[in-house]
Design a protein around this motif. Sequence first.
Motif, PDB file in Angstrom:
ATOM      1  N   GLU A  35       0.723  -0.864   0.465  1.00  0.00           N
ATOM      2  CA  GLU A  35      -0.266   0.276   0.228  1.00  0.00           C
ATOM      3  C   GLU A  35       1.209   1.284   0.090  1.00  0.00           C
ATOM      4  O   GLU A  35       1.840   0.877   0.567  1.00  0.00           O
ATOM      5  CB  GLU A  35      -0.801   0.056   1.508  1.00  0.00           C
ATOM      6  CG  GLU A  35      -2.212   1.725   1.604  1.00  0.00           C
ATOM      7  CD  GLU A  35      -3.163   1.047   2.506  1.00  0.00           C
ATOM      8  OE1 GLU A  35      -3.680   2.293   2.551  1.00  0.00           O
ATOM      9  OE2 GLU A  35      -2.925  -0.139   2.877  1.00  0.00           O
ATOM     10  N   LYS A  40      -2.333  11.546   5.052  1.00  0.00           N
ATOM     11  CA  LYS A  40      -3.749  12.406   3.978  1.00  0.00           C
ATOM     12  C   LYS A  40      -3.513  13.889   3.867  1.00  0.00           C
ATOM     13  O   LYS A  40      -4.176  14.852   4.646  1.00  0.00           O
ATOM     14  CB  LYS A  40      -4.816  11.234   3.940  1.00  0.00           C
ATOM     15  CG  LYS A  40      -5.495  12.188   3.038  1.00  0.00           C
ATOM     16  CD  LYS A  40      -7.130  11.548   3.184  1.00  0.00           C
ATOM     17  CE  LYS A  40      -7.658  11.221   4.043  1.00  0.00           C
ATOM     18  NZ  LYS A  40      -9.704  10.733   4.128  1.00  0.00           N
ATOM     19  N   ASN A  59      -8.371  11.372  -5.374  1.00  0.00           N
ATOM     20  CA  ASN A  59      -9.944  12.029  -5.630  1.00  0.00           C
ATOM     21  C   ASN A  59      -9.431  13.402  -5.791  1.00  0.00           C
ATOM     22  O   ASN A  59      -8.513  14.180  -5.763  1.00  0.00           O
ATOM     23  CB  ASN A  59     -10.319  11.524  -4.864  1.00  0.00           C
ATOM     24  CG  ASN A  59     -10.689  12.085  -3.603  1.00  0.00           C
ATOM     25  OD1 ASN A  59     -10.532  13.624  -3.055  1.00  0.00           O
ATOM     26  ND2 ASN A  59     -11.502  12.006  -2.551  1.00  0.00           N
ATOM     27  N   SER A  89      -9.047   2.703  -4.035  1.00  0.00           N
ATOM     28  CA  SER A  89     -10.004   3.051  -3.337  1.00  0.00           C
ATOM     29  C   SER A  89     -10.637   3.151  -1.987  1.00  0.00           C
ATOM     30  O   SER A  89      -9.548   2.606  -1.754  1.00  0.00           O
ATOM     31  CB  SER A  89     -10.128   0.930  -3.255  1.00  0.00           C
ATOM     32  OG  SER A  89     -11.759   0.726  -3.266  1.00  0.00           O
ATOM     33  N   ARG A  90     -11.902   4.239  -1.733  1.00  0.00           N
ATOM     34  CA  ARG A  90     -11.959   3.710  -0.567  1.00  0.00           C
ATOM     35  C   ARG A  90     -10.593   5.044   0.406  1.00  0.00           C
ATOM     36  O   ARG A  90     -10.660   4.347   1.210  1.00  0.00           O
ATOM     37  CB  ARG A  90     -12.423   3.392   0.672  1.00  0.00           C
ATOM     38  CG  ARG A  90     -13.657   2.285  -0.278  1.00  0.00           C
ATOM     39  CD  ARG A  90     -13.728   1.053   0.835  1.00  0.00           C
ATOM     40  NE  ARG A  90     -15.425   0.063   0.264  1.00  0.00           N
ATOM     41  CZ  ARG A  90     -15.771  -0.424   0.908  1.00  0.00           C
ATOM     42  NH1 ARG A  90     -14.899  -0.576   2.066  1.00  0.00           N
ATOM     43  NH2 ARG A  90     -16.988  -0.668   0.993  1.00  0.00           N
ATOM     44  N   GLY A  91     -10.066   5.570  -0.475  1.00  0.00           N
ATOM     45  CA  GLY A  91      -9.355   6.373   0.024  1.00  0.00           C
ATOM     46  C   GLY A  91      -7.954   5.778   0.219  1.00  0.00           C
ATOM     47  O   GLY A  91      -7.219   6.451   0.808  1.00  0.00           O
ATOM     48  N   ARG A  92      -7.616   4.724   0.068  1.00  0.00           N
ATOM     49  CA  ARG A  92      -6.033   4.070  -0.110  1.00  0.00           C
ATOM     50  C   ARG A  92      -5.986   3.440  -0.974  1.00  0.00           C
ATOM     51  O   ARG A  92      -6.377   3.745  -2.696  1.00  0.00           O
ATOM     52  CB  ARG A  92      -6.620   2.733   0.666  1.00  0.00           C
ATOM     53  CG  ARG A  92      -7.119   2.734   2.033  1.00  0.00           C
ATOM     54  CD  ARG A  92      -7.375   1.978   2.835  1.00  0.00           C
ATOM     55  NE  ARG A  92      -6.744   0.832   3.217  1.00  0.00           N
ATOM     56  CZ  ARG A  92      -6.458   0.075   4.245  1.00  0.00           C
ATOM     57  NH1 ARG A  92      -7.475  -0.623   3.798  1.00  0.00           N
ATOM     58  NH2 ARG A  92      -5.405  -0.574   4.707  1.00  0.00           N
ATOM     59  N   ARG A  94      -3.650   0.678  -2.880  1.00  0.00           N
ATOM     60  CA  ARG A  94      -3.027  -0.115  -3.198  1.00  0.00           C
ATOM     61  C   ARG A  94      -2.299  -0.749  -4.645  1.00  0.00           C
ATOM     62  O   ARG A  94      -2.647  -0.152  -5.661  1.00  0.00           O
ATOM     63  CB  ARG A  94      -3.861  -0.980  -2.939  1.00  0.00           C
ATOM     64  CG  ARG A  94      -4.372  -1.112  -1.311  1.00  0.00           C
ATOM     65  CD  ARG A  94      -6.390  -1.869  -0.765  1.00  0.00           C
ATOM     66  NE  ARG A  94      -6.608  -1.424  -0.388  1.00  0.00           N
ATOM     67  CZ  ARG A  94      -6.771  -2.077   0.927  1.00  0.00           C
ATOM     68  NH1 ARG A  94      -5.607  -3.382   0.388  1.00  0.00           N
ATOM     69  NH2 ARG A  94      -7.011  -2.045   2.117  1.00  0.00           N
TER      70      ARG A  94
END
Length: 140
Positions: A35, A40, A59, A89-92, A94
């Motif tokens: 990851e 952030k 985003n 995906s979902r702020g992560r 990978r």
Amino acid sequence: MRVIALQEPFRVRRSETGLGLFATEVIEKGAFIIEYLGPKISNEEVQRRRNTRYLFEINSRWTIDGSPRWNTARYINHACRPNAEAVVSRGRIRIKAIKRIKPGDEITYNYGKNYFETFIKPIGCKCLTCRRTKPRQMKA
């Protein structure tokens, strides 16, 4: 209770373009590798910064600042024909394999058009694909 540390399937070492992340064991196509980590920050904060080298936009509002050295994923270099990809995906973020990666192979992904145009194109791409396809210099 005994804790067993799992060894990662990669390690950081010298590459043709500086430091890189290299497979130490087979990483199968589709497998999660690592990851991309870091604080952030808002995209407004990004605009105030001078160094944008390790910033990864997740985003329209948020970006991961991957500059801390503990973010091992920051050592993954760009390639025009990569063996991995970044999945947001979902702020992560990978990194997963898009090909089977053999031990000793450098793990790479395509940094995207904006990064390429800003940082790589002005000095020339040094990925393995581009180094192989550059015309040989003619001797005088």
